[in-house]
Structure formats: C-alpha cells, structure tokens
Design a protein around this motif. Structure first.
Motif, mmCIF file in Angstrom:
data_model
loop_
_atom_site.group_PDB
_atom_site.id
_atom_site.type_symbol
_atom_site.label_atom_id
_atom_site.label_comp_id
_atom_site.label_asym_id
_atom_site.label_seq_id
_atom_site.Cartn_x
_atom_site.Cartn_y
_atom_site.Cartn_z
ATOM 1 N N VAL A 11 0.794 -1.197 0.092
ATOM 2 C CA VAL A 11 0.014 0.019 0.012
ATOM 3 C C VAL A 11 0.920 1.283 -0.142
ATOM 4 C CG1 VAL A 11 -1.624 1.371 1.397
ATOM 5 C CG2 VAL A 11 -2.018 -0.972 1.024
ATOM 6 N N GLN A 12 1.946 1.383 0.772
ATOM 7 C CA GLN A 12 2.856 2.565 0.747
ATOM 8 C C GLN A 12 3.390 2.498 -0.317
ATOM 9 O OE1 GLN A 12 5.429 1.661 3.971
ATOM 10 N NE2 GLN A 12 3.986 2.375 5.635
ATOM 11 N N ALA A 13 4.050 1.453 -1.224
ATOM 12 C CA ALA A 13 4.564 1.709 -2.460
ATOM 13 C C ALA A 13 3.680 2.282 -3.560
ATOM 14 C CB ALA A 13 5.233 0.315 -2.869
ATOM 15 N N ARG A 14 2.437 1.833 -3.485
ATOM 16 C CA ARG A 14 1.377 2.023 -4.344
ATOM 17 C C ARG A 14 1.077 3.651 -4.299
ATOM 18 N NH1 ARG A 14 -4.445 0.602 -5.945
ATOM 19 N NH2 ARG A 14 -4.616 1.291 -7.937
ATOM 20 N N GLU A 15 1.152 4.075 -3.056
ATOM 21 C CA GLU A 15 0.987 5.507 -2.795
ATOM 22 C C GLU A 15 2.219 6.418 -3.107
ATOM 23 O OE1 GLU A 15 0.397 5.895 1.304
ATOM 24 O OE2 GLU A 15 -1.834 5.219 1.215
ATOM 25 N N ARG A 16 3.549 5.825 -3.220
ATOM 26 C CA ARG A 16 4.553 6.534 -3.677
ATOM 27 C C ARG A 16 4.689 6.447 -5.110
ATOM 28 N NH1 ARG A 16 7.417 3.943 0.663
ATOM 29 N NH2 ARG A 16 8.268 2.555 -1.009
ATOM 30 N N GLY A 17 4.025 5.727 -5.777
ATOM 31 C CA GLY A 17 4.045 5.368 -7.286
ATOM 32 C C GLY A 17 5.037 4.463 -7.530
ATOM 33 N N ASP A 18 5.688 3.640 -6.724
ATOM 34 C CA ASP A 18 6.604 2.731 -7.029
ATOM 35 C C ASP A 18 6.013 1.139 -7.321
ATOM 36 O OD1 ASP A 18 8.689 4.502 -6.030
ATOM 37 O OD2 ASP A 18 8.943 3.495 -4.111
ATOM 38 N N GLU A 19 6.805 0.370 -7.581
ATOM 39 C CA GLU A 19 6.116 -1.074 -8.128
ATOM 40 C C GLU A 19 5.724 -1.572 -6.774
ATOM 41 O OE1 GLU A 19 8.480 -3.704 -10.180
ATOM 42 O OE2 GLU A 19 9.208 -2.222 -11.794
ATOM 43 N N LEU A 42 3.049 -4.329 -6.844
ATOM 44 C CA LEU A 42 2.560 -5.713 -7.000
ATOM 45 C C LEU A 42 3.582 -6.672 -6.850
ATOM 46 C CD1 LEU A 42 -0.170 -7.083 -7.620
ATOM 47 C CD2 LEU A 42 0.344 -7.069 -9.987
ATOM 48 N N PHE A 43 4.461 -6.731 -7.667
ATOM 49 C CA PHE A 43 5.515 -7.820 -7.619
ATOM 50 C C PHE A 43 5.995 -8.145 -6.397
ATOM 51 C CE2 PHE A 43 9.776 -9.596 -8.618
ATOM 52 C CZ PHE A 43 9.258 -10.990 -8.648
ATOM 53 N N PRO A 44 7.088 -7.212 -5.715
ATOM 54 C CA PRO A 44 7.666 -7.912 -4.576
ATOM 55 C C PRO A 44 6.710 -7.877 -3.494
ATOM 56 C CG PRO A 44 8.948 -6.168 -5.622
ATOM 57 C CD PRO A 44 8.064 -6.182 -6.151
ATOM 58 N N PRO A 45 5.999 -6.696 -3.142
ATOM 59 C CA PRO A 45 5.435 -6.839 -1.620
ATOM 60 C C PRO A 45 3.802 -7.274 -1.892
ATOM 61 C CG PRO A 45 5.425 -4.677 -2.340
ATOM 62 C CD PRO A 45 6.489 -5.577 -3.418
ATOM 63 N N GLY A 46 3.292 -7.199 -2.875
ATOM 64 C CA GLY A 46 1.943 -7.967 -3.238
ATOM 65 C C GLY A 46 1.896 -9.297 -3.473
ATOM 66 N N ILE A 47 2.934 -9.734 -4.080
ATOM 67 C CA ILE A 47 2.796 -11.502 -4.306
ATOM 68 C C ILE A 47 3.260 -11.704 -3.106
ATOM 69 C CG2 ILE A 47 4.011 -13.101 -5.427
ATOM 70 C CD1 ILE A 47 1.914 -11.618 -7.327
#
Length: 139
Positions: A99-107, A109-114
């Motif tokens: 969630v934090q990576a998505r808010e910053r605009g980083d990737e 899905l792959f490392p943290p989401g999976i």
C-alpha cells in the motif's frame, strides 16, 4: 552439656529422605541376605508370573505411547500457532508495504503484493489444517 544426642551410623540425618533404617543388625548384613519383608522391596519388585510381567510391560508401553502422543499433539499445536503468527505478521507487513509503495508510485504488485498474497494463502492453509485436525484428535 548440650541436649543433643550423639548420632550413630545407622540413624538417618535430619532431612534424610531415604528409607528408614531397619535397625543396627541390617546395616551390617549382606544386602543379598536381607529379608525382603523388612526392607519393603519384595512386593514392589515381584510381578509374579512371566504372564503378569508381560502384561505389566504392555500396560507400561501403552501408557508411555499415550503420553508421547499427547506431548506430540501439544508440540504440534504450539508449532502451528507460531507458524500462523509468523505468517499473519508477514501478510500484514507485506500488504502494508504494498500500500505504501502504491501511494508513492513505486512497483507495489511484484515484490510486496505477491509476498502478501502467498503469505496470506499459507496462513489460511495452516488455519484450515489446525481446525480440521482439532476435530479429529483423540481426547
């Protein structure tokens, strides 16, 4: 003069938890020639016939196996709880990182989401196995 009595070799000391002395004559006699009735060892070590001894050994082994099963079941439950707690933490932490990576605009899905999805699925599998095994365990 003091009120204390002199100690003899065959008298038990204060706080001694060993068997009581059978008297002065038993301290000097050979242990092999002692009377089993006087020492109290005859009945506790004599199981009777070989059939009775085998039955006693079978009972002992059955009790030992039951204790081993209970200990194994308890340690399995503890291990499952620890694994479930670790997986729950990993799921939460990975989801928060995604969630934090998505808010910053980083990737995200792959490392943290999976990782969050894999840990979440593993957590559900562990919980399902614990619940299923809990219903079938011997009480």
């Amino acid at each position: 003069m003091s009120d204390e009595r002199p100690l003899h070799q065959d008298e038990p000391l204060e706080g001694d938890i060993g068997p009581a002395s059978g008297g002065p004559d038993t301290a000097t006699r050979d242990p092999a020639t002692r009377d089993p009735a006087r020492t109290g060892l005859g009945a506790s070590y004599d199981f009777g016939s070989p059939k009775d001894r085998r039955a006693a050994l079978r009972r002992y082994e059955a009790e030992r196996e039951e204790r081993r099963r209970r200990v194994d079941a308890a340690s399995g439950r503890i291990a499952a709880m620890l694994v479930a707690a670790l997986l729950a933490f990993m799921t939460f932490d990975s989801a928060r990182t995604a969630v934090q990576a998505r808010e910053r605009g980083d990737e995200w899905l792959f490392p943290p989401g999976i990782l969050a999805a894999v840990c979440g699925i593993a957590f559900l599998i562990v919980i399902a196995r614990v619940l299923r095994r809990g219903q079938t365990q011997v009480k």
